[in-house]
Scaffold this active site. Structure first.
Site, PDB file in Angstrom:
ATOM      1  N   ARG A  21       0.851  -1.187   0.000  1.00 22.40           N
ATOM      2  CA  ARG A  21       0.000   0.000   0.000  1.00 22.40           C
ATOM      3  C   ARG A  21       0.885   1.234   0.000  1.00 22.40           C
ATOM      4  O   ARG A  21       2.107   1.160   0.031  1.00 22.40           O
ATOM      5  CB  ARG A  21      -0.941  -0.004   1.195  1.00 22.40           C
ATOM      6  CG  ARG A  21      -0.242   0.039   2.531  1.00 22.40           C
ATOM      7  CD  ARG A  21      -1.225   0.144   3.707  1.00 22.40           C
ATOM      8  NE  ARG A  21      -2.017  -1.056   3.898  1.00 22.40           N
ATOM      9  CZ  ARG A  21      -3.350  -1.075   3.775  1.00 22.40           C
ATOM     10  NH1 ARG A  21      -4.015   0.021   3.472  1.00 22.40           N
ATOM     11  NH2 ARG A  21      -4.025  -2.186   3.977  1.00 22.40           N
ATOM     12  N   GLY A  22       0.259   2.394  -0.041  1.00 20.88           N
ATOM     13  CA  GLY A  22       0.963   3.652   0.152  1.00 20.88           C
ATOM     14  C   GLY A  22       2.039   3.926  -0.877  1.00 20.88           C
ATOM     15  O   GLY A  22       1.871   3.715  -2.084  1.00 20.88           O
ATOM     16  N   ILE A  23       3.176   4.399  -0.398  1.00 26.65           N
ATOM     17  CA  ILE A  23       4.277   4.791  -1.271  1.00 26.65           C
ATOM     18  C   ILE A  23       4.787   3.607  -2.083  1.00 26.65           C
ATOM     19  O   ILE A  23       5.025   3.723  -3.288  1.00 26.65           O
ATOM     20  CB  ILE A  23       5.408   5.419  -0.432  1.00 26.65           C
ATOM     21  CG1 ILE A  23       4.977   6.807   0.063  1.00 26.65           C
ATOM     22  CG2 ILE A  23       6.702   5.514  -1.238  1.00 26.65           C
ATOM     23  CD1 ILE A  23       5.906   7.422   1.089  1.00 26.65           C
ATOM     24  N   ASP A  63       8.316 -10.493   6.319  1.00 21.75           N
ATOM     25  CA  ASP A  63       8.588  -9.450   7.293  1.00 21.75           C
ATOM     26  C   ASP A  63      10.041  -9.016   7.103  1.00 21.75           C
ATOM     27  O   ASP A  63      10.957  -9.841   7.168  1.00 21.75           O
ATOM     28  CB  ASP A  63       8.379 -10.025   8.696  1.00 21.75           C
ATOM     29  CG  ASP A  63       8.535  -8.998   9.799  1.00 21.75           C
ATOM     30  OD1 ASP A  63       9.228  -7.983   9.588  1.00 21.75           O
ATOM     31  OD2 ASP A  63       7.978  -9.221  10.895  1.00 21.75           O
ATOM     32  N   VAL A  64      10.274  -7.722   6.897  1.00 22.27           N
ATOM     33  CA  VAL A  64      11.634  -7.252   6.620  1.00 22.27           C
ATOM     34  C   VAL A  64      12.552  -7.355   7.826  1.00 22.27           C
ATOM     35  O   VAL A  64      13.763  -7.131   7.708  1.00 22.27           O
ATOM     36  CB  VAL A  64      11.653  -5.806   6.086  1.00 22.27           C
ATOM     37  CG1 VAL A  64      10.979  -5.713   4.734  1.00 22.27           C
ATOM     38  CG2 VAL A  64      11.047  -4.829   7.093  1.00 22.27           C
ATOM     39  N   GLY A  92       8.029   0.646   6.168  1.00 22.00           N
ATOM     40  CA  GLY A  92       8.103   1.432   7.392  1.00 22.00           C
ATOM     41  C   GLY A  92       6.756   1.531   8.073  1.00 22.00           C
ATOM     42  O   GLY A  92       5.708   1.403   7.439  1.00 22.00           O
ATOM     43  N   TYR A 154      10.050   7.346  15.261  1.00 23.78           N
ATOM     44  CA  TYR A 154      10.126   7.472  13.799  1.00 23.78           C
ATOM     45  C   TYR A 154      11.325   8.331  13.402  1.00 23.78           C
ATOM     46  O   TYR A 154      12.081   7.977  12.491  1.00 23.78           O
ATOM     47  CB  TYR A 154       8.827   8.085  13.282  1.00 23.78           C
ATOM     48  CG  TYR A 154       8.629   7.970  11.793  1.00 23.78           C
ATOM     49  CD1 TYR A 154       8.153   6.786  11.225  1.00 23.78           C
ATOM     50  CD2 TYR A 154       8.914   9.038  10.948  1.00 23.78           C
ATOM     51  CE1 TYR A 154       7.965   6.678   9.856  1.00 23.78           C
ATOM     52  CE2 TYR A 154       8.721   8.936   9.578  1.00 23.78           C
ATOM     53  CZ  TYR A 154       8.249   7.755   9.038  1.00 23.78           C
ATOM     54  OH  TYR A 154       8.064   7.660   7.676  1.00 23.78           O
ATOM     55  N   LYS A 158      14.487   7.048  11.157  1.00 22.77           N
ATOM     56  CA  LYS A 158      14.737   7.640   9.848  1.00 22.77           C
ATOM     57  C   LYS A 158      16.064   8.392   9.800  1.00 22.77           C
ATOM     58  O   LYS A 158      16.733   8.429   8.760  1.00 22.77           O
ATOM     59  CB  LYS A 158      13.577   8.560   9.461  1.00 22.77           C
ATOM     60  CG  LYS A 158      12.277   7.804   9.176  1.00 22.77           C
ATOM     61  CD  LYS A 158      12.452   6.774   8.070  1.00 22.77           C
ATOM     62  CE  LYS A 158      11.141   6.131   7.662  1.00 22.77           C
ATOM     63  NZ  LYS A 158      11.287   5.168   6.540  1.00 22.77           N
ATOM     64  N   ILE A 187       2.930  12.635   3.605  1.00 17.52           N
ATOM     65  CA  ILE A 187       2.323  12.156   2.371  1.00 17.52           C
ATOM     66  C   ILE A 187       0.964  11.537   2.700  1.00 17.52           C
ATOM     67  O   ILE A 187       0.798  10.885   3.738  1.00 17.52           O
ATOM     68  CB  ILE A 187       3.226  11.099   1.685  1.00 17.52           C
ATOM     69  CG1 ILE A 187       4.655  11.648   1.516  1.00 17.52           C
ATOM     70  CG2 ILE A 187       2.640  10.683   0.351  1.00 17.52           C
ATOM     71  CD1 ILE A 187       4.780  12.905   0.674  1.00 17.52           C
TER      72      ILE A 187
END
Length: 289
Positions: A21-23, A63-64, A92, A154, A158, A187
């Site tokens: 999803r998302g980005i 899962d990363v 993320g 976060y 990052k 975003i």
């Protein structure tokens, strides 16, 4: 589509984490439109398969933070496509909460996914990128530059991604691998929209002055990432003013401190009184299982 002194993404194998999803999903769609071959990695199997169906890509549910699973997937992707040319380390999650009252598990899960997940993704992909003399884009954030209250986990993760990418870039240049860092402001994704619904953090974020509080469409990120991959860019910024802000980062803590004076004390008391911290959005829910 070819960019000057860069790569033509047509036919290139691009692996994207957090692609459900998302980005991640938007980048996949825009790369597919330009002829890239996509390996889509993430949780939320149904959504991941849906994006794969839209883009002609192939999905791997993983899962990363799972080293062994990632190593297996990287080898499977390389075997399936004949190699890996580009990695977008995008997966993320976010959590709301102030440090003194935040759910410790949520805080540490953000660090694990957003920073250690990037390290594990890049490390397991690196042998394949070296073989292809490819490109790696590490997704950092405006949060690496501006550290606002309620966003400590976060921002820490990052900022770590930014530092990691800077070191990596110097380490692998002689091997023919280029490394970029992506910096995005707020975003319009499920993650940010869910954070905006939080009774305390949402008010803080939306109360940020001027451009700092504005949300930007995810399609802008997709376009910027596609351009960045084509140029093998050192940095990708959305919106463009984020790049300029990096030159003034020494002053951002002063601005945040002044802005926070009127709001943080009350927000901190509210967060301490009620258990409203935790992972946000569907991606956060998937990562907490």
């Amino acid at each position: 589509m070819r960019y000057r002194d860069g790569m033509d993404v047509t036919g290139k194998v691009v692996l994207i984490t957090g692609a459900a999803r998302g980005i991640g999903a938007e980048v996949a769609r825009q790369l597919a439109a330009r002829g890239a071959r996509l390996a889509l990695v993430g949780l939320e199997k149904a959504q991941l398969e849906e994006v794969a169906g839209e883009t002609g890509g192939k999905a791997w549910e993983v899962d990363v933070t799972d080293w062994d699973a990632l190593e297996r997937v990287m080898n499977e992707v390389a075997e399936h496509f004949g190699g890996i040319d580009v990695v977008v380390a995008n997966a993320g999650i976010a959590a709301t909460g102030f440090v003194r009252s935040m759910d410790p598990k949520a805080f540490e899960r953000v660090i694990e996914v957003n920073l250690l997940g990037v390290w594990r993704t890049v490390r397991t992909a690196l042998p394949h990128l070296i073989r292809s003399r490819g490109y790696c884009l590490v997704v950092s954030s405006l949060a690496a530059i501006v550290h606002i209250p309620g966003n400590a986990a976060y921002s820490a993760a990052k900022a770590g991604c930014e530092a990691f990418a800077d070191s990596l870039r110097a380490e692998v240049r002689h091997l023919g691998v280029d490394v970029g860092t992506a910096y995005f402001s707020w975003i319009s994704t499920d993650m940010v929209n869910s954070a905006d619904e939080h009774p305390v953090f949402g008010k803080l974020r939306q109360g940020m002055p001027g451009l700092a509080g504005k949300k930007y469409p995810v399609r802008d990120v997709g376009r910027a990432v596609v351009r960045g991959i084509g140029k093998r860019a050192k940095a990708v910024h959305v919106p463009g003013w984020v790049g300029a802000l990096k030159y003034f980062r020494a002053f951002t803590p002063v601005v945040v401190d002044r802005q926070a004076v009127a709001e943080v004390a009350d927000a901190d008391r509210q967060m301490a009184r009620q258990d409203t911290s935790g992972l946000v959005g569907p991606g956060g829910q998937a990562a907490s299982r």
